[in-house]
Scaffold this active site. Structure first.
Site, PDB file in Angstrom:
ATOM      1  N   SER A 180      29.584 -34.495 -15.326  1.00  0.00           N
ATOM      2  CA  SER A 180      30.420 -33.463 -14.735  1.00  0.00           C
ATOM      3  C   SER A 180      31.415 -32.934 -15.775  1.00  0.00           C
ATOM      4  O   SER A 180      31.013 -32.460 -16.833  1.00  0.00           O
ATOM      5  CB  SER A 180      31.100 -34.012 -13.480  1.00  0.00           C
ATOM      6  OG  SER A 180      31.609 -32.971 -12.673  1.00  0.00           O
TER       7      SER A 180
ATOM      8  N   ASP B 286      21.923 -30.301  -7.112  1.00  0.00           N
ATOM      9  CA  ASP B 286      23.349 -30.342  -7.416  1.00  0.00           C
ATOM     10  C   ASP B 286      23.986 -29.037  -6.941  1.00  0.00           C
ATOM     11  O   ASP B 286      23.715 -27.961  -7.480  1.00  0.00           O
ATOM     12  CB  ASP B 286      23.557 -30.516  -8.920  1.00  0.00           C
ATOM     13  CG  ASP B 286      24.991 -30.888  -9.282  1.00  0.00           C
ATOM     14  OD1 ASP B 286      25.902 -30.574  -8.483  1.00  0.00           O
ATOM     15  OD2 ASP B 286      25.195 -31.479 -10.352  1.00  0.00           O
TER      16      ASP B 286
ATOM     17  N   HIS C  95      24.853 -34.154  -7.205  1.00  0.00           N
ATOM     18  CA  HIS C  95      25.803 -34.340  -8.304  1.00  0.00           C
ATOM     19  C   HIS C  95      25.940 -35.836  -8.570  1.00  0.00           C
ATOM     20  O   HIS C  95      26.977 -36.451  -8.309  1.00  0.00           O
ATOM     21  CB  HIS C  95      27.141 -33.712  -7.925  1.00  0.00           C
ATOM     22  CG  HIS C  95      28.059 -33.482  -9.081  1.00  0.00           C
ATOM     23  ND1 HIS C  95      27.723 -32.694 -10.164  1.00  0.00           N
ATOM     24  CD2 HIS C  95      29.320 -33.934  -9.337  1.00  0.00           C
ATOM     25  CE1 HIS C  95      28.722 -32.674 -11.020  1.00  0.00           C
ATOM     26  NE2 HIS C  95      29.699 -33.423 -10.552  1.00  0.00           N
TER      27      HIS C  95
END
Length: 647
Positions: free
Chosen positions: A204, A310, A341
């Site tokens: 991320s 995601d 995610h």
């Protein structure tokens, strides 16, 4: 009876004793003139030859080139180092695995939300995740960096910008002797123990920093492993001009900042003023946070990992970055899962750790283990079903242009006959949720247009980035246009890319009393459903000509607009029906003040552009087949929205 955690720790200790015994065995002498092979290298791989418990742990502050908080002193970023003591004592220099993050003290890392921990003197005692536990015994150092303005670093966090990227780059420079660092009491400290070869990793935001640092071309950065990472912050906070959230850069800054409020007030004000929230335009602010144009400066190899479901960092982020790297011949590899995610460690743990091990051995230790001769792409085609392929999109992929047909007047067709110019359909903005907009496709529902293929006689492989080209007339200066590609047919599917945390655990490396290498196992959540959204796309219609400026629409004119959909890879089975669903405002994914527009679509001048492999295409139909869907489960989009709000 010992617990699972106790048994796992015993196993780690026994493994360490075995390695010690092997290390004590007589070694074959190295040829004259060659450097001795370090004990952590056996053949073409590294082995755990050093004690994790006895590792050197130190905290240093690396000086950057800027004074972002205006206090008259250059910013200093905290770098917490864990490295093998035995290697240092023997004069064996080691490469570095590095994760630079804003999350170490504010928000936690990994599925179990781990934080850094320090001893009484302020020196690092625990680093989140397994990287130090696993790799330090194998002859690596691990460096955990607090980005500027976060945790124990000074300076200010500018959310993907030059201050953030520069603070991480400064640590790479220090590891190569090009920057200065100090202990907490101000003593200079160098990194003479480092080979200078650095590999950055992170999920991320952390992976986004790795992309940004690689795009500077900094010498010494040998490889990066961006997981679910951003390559353009504009595309993270805007979908083709449509806002995903209000005040997002300012909010992210406030979440992760560790500085007094007045220390970074100027930087925060610039974040809010320069991000062009009122227009959604791409400007110089966003260009600083767009790493793709600088792909030509990347010297590092790149191992990309992303989840096809995601909805936080959407798949266009990896696909555009991958394409830029490919065009410049950057050594690369791709790991695509059915996850959302998620970190691959929580999807396919053993295989991911094995790949990371060989990847770092190759790029940081210089061990020719064949990892770059393997297929370039690992792909999960269905829950738990993995394959490999030479590249991505799949070799042989071609764009097929699929016309939109009138159908029965309620539901249009994909691949329909007779889609002549002048055949129009109109729909009014109703701000429908995703569950409503894709359900019951053969039922008239205000606020959408649905187009269905015929029932597929053979499986259809989609690989790449679809798009929808529309000829439209709009009775407002702008409106949001949204599009979804939907698989109508019953199948077991990954449940929005989510994973379930189990009661069992597994251990990956050595542990100390403070820094545990054991993590709870996970599994993908799957379920049987009769339809699923494959990919989505959005466009603020006033940005149809350029993302750099708005062009208000005139109600008496027709415009050609393109709505790009996020990258995807799937096989739609025979017997299923492919659907294209058009809407306008999308309250679960975007924020807009534009409401109540009526959009007219000239079907004869509109089409779906679909990247497919092989010779298969969509069957030509006059009337869409009858498709019935069950009532939707609680909204996937609501889950995505909740996930999206987390930093």
């Amino acid at each position: 009876m010992p617990t699972a955690r106790t048994r796992a720790r015993i196993a780690v200790v026994m493994a360490g004793l075995l390695v010690t015994a092997l290390a004590a065995a007589p070694a074959t002498a190295d040829p004259p003139g060659r450097r001795p092979t370090p004990p952590h290298v056996v053949g073409t791989g590294t082995v755990p030859a050093y004690s994790f418990a006895d590792a050197i742990r130190e905290s240093v502050w690396v000086e950057t080139r800027v004074d972002s908080d205006g206090d008259g002193v250059r910013d200093r970023v905290a770098a917490d180092v864990v490295r093998p003591r035995e290697a240092a004592a023997a004069g064996v220099r080691v490469p570095v695995i590095m994760e630079a993050s804003p999350y170490y003290l504010c928000c936690g890392r990994g599925n179990e939300g781990e934080f850094k921990a320090y001893d009484a003197s302020g020196v690092i005692a625990k680093v989140p995740l397994f990287y130090d536990n696993y790799f330090v015994p194998r002859g690596y150092a691990f460096v955990a960096v607090d980005l500027a303005g976060t945790a124990r670093s000074t300076g200010c966090e500018d959310v993907g910008g030059p201050l953030e990227v520069g603070s991480a780059r400064a640590v790479v420079d220090w590891l190569n002797g090009r920057a200065r660092a100090y202990t907490a009491d101000g003593r200079p400290v160098d990194a003479g123990w480092s080979t200078g070869r650095v590999g950055m990793i992170g999920k991320s935001w952390d992976g986004s920093v790795a992309n940004g640092v690689a795009a500077t071309g900094v010498p010494g950065l040998a490889t990066i492993v961006p997981v679910s990472a951003i390559s353009s912050w504009y595309d993270y906070t805007r979908y083709q001009g449509a806002l995903t959230s209000t005040d997002y850069p300012g909010w992210l800054h406030s979440v992760v900042s560790s500085r007094p409020e007045d220390a970074c007030a100027t930087v925060l004000a610039r974040l809010r003023a320069d991000s062009a929230e009122q227009t959604g335009d791409y400007n110089g602010f966003w260009a600083q946070r767009d790493y793709r144009p600088s792909a030509g400066r990347v010297r590092a190899s790149v191992l990309v990992a992303h989840g096809l479901h995601d909805l936080n960092v959407t798949t266009g982020q990896f696909a555009s970055w991958w394409q830029e790297l490919a065009e410049r011949g950057v050594p690369r590899r791709l790991w695509l899962s059915q996850a959302g995610h998620q970190d691959p460690f929580d999807v396919r743990r053993a295989e991911w750790v094995a790949l990371l091990h060989r990847w770092f051995d190759y790029w940081l230790q210089g061990l020719r283990n064949g990892v770059m001769e393997e297929p370039r792409v690992d792909l999960e085609t269905a829950p738990g079903r993995w394959t490999t392929q030479r590249d991505w999109p799949a070799p042989g992929t071609r764009d097929v242009r699929v016309p939109l047909g009138v159908g029965d007047g309620v539901t249009g067709t994909l691949g329909g006959r007779g889609a002549r110019p002048g055949q129009e359909r109109a729909y009014v903005d109703e701000s429908l949720t995703e569950d409503v907009v894709v359900a019951a496709p053969t039922t008239a529902t205000a606020g959408r247009l649905v187009f269905l293929s015929g029932t597929l006689s053979t499986a259809l492989r989609i690989s790449g980035s679809p798009s929808v080209r529309l000829r439209v007339r709009v009775d407002r200066p702008t409106t949001e246009l949204s599009a979804r590609l939907v698989d109508y047919g019953t199948a077991e599917r990954s449940w929005f890319g989510a994973v379930r945390t189990l009661d069992t655990e597994s251990c990956w490396g050595e542990s100390t009393e403070v820094d545990d290498a054991c993590y709870r196992d996970t599994e993908e959540i799957t379920g049987v459903s009769d339809h699923a959204v494959l990919t989505r796309g959005w466009l603020d219609a006033a940005h149809h000509r350029s993302l750099r400026l708005t062009t208000p629409l005139r109600p008496d004119r027709w415009y050609t607009v393109t709505v790009p959909l996020n990258a995807y890879d799937t096989v739609v089975p025979a017997g299923h029906v492919l659907g294209l669903v058009l809407g306008q405002s999308d309250p679960e994914f975007t924020v807009t003040d534009d409401r109540d527009a009526t959009v007219r679509v000239d079907l004869g001048r509109s089409e779906l552009v679909l990247p497919v492999t092989g010779r298969a295409g969509l069957p030509t139909v006059d009337v869409a087949p009858a498709v019935v869907t069950a009532p939707a489960e609680p909204s996937a989009a609501r889950s995505a929205r909740t996930e999206r709000q987390r930093p």
